[in-house]
Design a protein around this motif. Structure first.
Motif, PDB file in Angstrom:
ATOM      1  N   SER A  52       0.916  -1.482   0.138  1.00 28.39           N
ATOM      2  CA  SER A  52       0.085   0.065  -0.033  1.00 28.39           C
ATOM      3  C   SER A  52       0.781   1.266   0.164  1.00 28.39           C
ATOM      4  O   SER A  52       2.138   1.113   0.227  1.00 28.39           O
ATOM      5  CB  SER A  52      -0.790  -0.004   1.207  1.00 28.39           C
ATOM      6  OG  SER A  52      -0.029   0.095   2.381  1.00 28.39           O
ATOM      7  N   GLU A  53       0.204   2.376  -0.241  1.00 27.39           N
ATOM      8  CA  GLU A  53       1.191   3.495  -0.172  1.00 27.39           C
ATOM      9  C   GLU A  53       1.668   3.858   1.096  1.00 27.39           C
ATOM     10  O   GLU A  53       2.732   4.510   1.381  1.00 27.39           O
ATOM     11  CB  GLU A  53      -0.031   4.889  -0.383  1.00 27.39           C
ATOM     12  CG  GLU A  53      -0.065   4.880  -2.288  1.00 27.39           C
ATOM     13  CD  GLU A  53       1.165   4.719  -3.087  1.00 27.39           C
ATOM     14  OE1 GLU A  53       2.101   5.697  -2.804  1.00 27.39           O
ATOM     15  OE2 GLU A  53       1.156   3.879  -4.010  1.00 27.39           O
TER      16      GLU A  53
ATOM     17  N   GLU B  60       2.648   1.886   3.514  1.00 28.97           N
ATOM     18  CA  GLU B  60       3.656   0.771   3.765  1.00 28.97           C
ATOM     19  C   GLU B  60       4.791   1.546   2.871  1.00 28.97           C
ATOM     20  O   GLU B  60       5.833   1.676   3.625  1.00 28.97           O
ATOM     21  CB  GLU B  60       3.432  -0.691   3.159  1.00 28.97           C
ATOM     22  CG  GLU B  60       2.549  -1.436   3.883  1.00 28.97           C
ATOM     23  CD  GLU B  60       1.943  -2.553   3.509  1.00 28.97           C
ATOM     24  OE1 GLU B  60       2.261  -3.828   4.278  1.00 28.97           O
ATOM     25  OE2 GLU B  60       1.643  -2.666   2.401  1.00 28.97           O
TER      26      GLU B  60
END
Ligand SMILES: Cc1ncc(C[n+]2csc(CCO)c2C)c(N)n1
Length: 230
Positions: A187-188, A190
């Motif tokens: 994800s962004e 992460e």
């Protein structure tokens, strides 16, 4: 552009500061005083012993046995190759058992290893790889930059050769590819966290040269030391 290309670009000013640091320049032209290298070797042996444990935590966090196996091999690499290099340096530099026993990690060595433990204890596999990748990659670039240098000091020649080798390049490439692969499904949030860990490790790499060059000490003598000597 791959995820790791982006990280490399973001870290560029920090890495440049490492390339230009008098410790690194001094390895190439032999202007680095040996006492600072000696100090570095002791601090780095401490660093590596904790680095290996962060790698082992990455092995345990992998969700495929192939990655667990690969990371376990990296632990072995750190133990056998890097620490062996340090054992050689310790002999060449007459670092005694007593020196090793009275060793205290300096603030920066302590903070950098704590940063890696933070990533590896509380994060996922990607967090650990992001935190340890600058260690591999920056040293590979330094090895590349110094490869044509022929310092008078034989110990510095050995150091340069170790980080400019096919064996080492394979390890670096493996970790870069691993992080890029993880980034594909991350994800962004992460990826932002990984970028932050990567940039902090890059800063700590710079601080590690500075620590050794200035023979960094804790601002106050440790109580334990005072009571032992009294
Ligand atoms: C402060 C510091 N940063 C990076 C390295 C280099 N390094 C440490 S572990 C490892 C992975 C495989 O051996 C590499 C490349 C070092 N020695 N000391």
């Amino acid at each position: 552009m791959t995820f790791t290309d982006e990280l490399r670009q973001k870290a560029d000013p920090i890495w440049e500061a490492s390339f230009n640091h008098p410790f690194v320049q001094g390895l190439g032209d032999s202007t680095l005083p040996l006492d600072r290298f000696r100090y570095y070797v002791l601090q780095d042996a401490y660093y590596l012993s904790h680095f290996a444990r962060a790698q082992a935590l990455a092995a345990a966090k992998a969700d495929s046995l192939e990655v667990t196996n690969s990371m376990a091999k990296h632990v072995q690499g750190t133990y056998e190759a890097e620490l062996d290099l340090h054992r050689t340096f310790m002999k060449q530099l007459n670092i005694s058992e007593k020196d090793q026993q009275s060793f205290e990690p300096a603030p920066t060595a302590y903070a950098y290893t704590s940063h890696m433990y933070r990533a590896s204890q509380f994060g996922q596999l990607g967090d650990v790889i992001a935190a340890i990748l600058p260690c591999y990659w920056l040293y590979a670039e330094i090895g590349e930059q110094l490869k044509h240098k022929t310092p008078k000091e034989p110990v510095y020649q050995t150091w340069i050769k170790a980080y400019h080798s096919d064996w080492f390049m394979t390890l670096v490439k493996e970790q870069i590819d691993r992080l890029d692969q993880l980034a594909e499904t991350a994800s962004e949030a992460e990826k932002e966290r990984w970028a932050d860990l990567f940039l902090k490790s890059s800063q700590y790499e710079y601080l590690f040269w500075e620590m050794a060059y200035t023979l960094e000490k804790w601002p106050m003598e440790a109580y334990r030391k005072v009571s032992v000597t009294n």
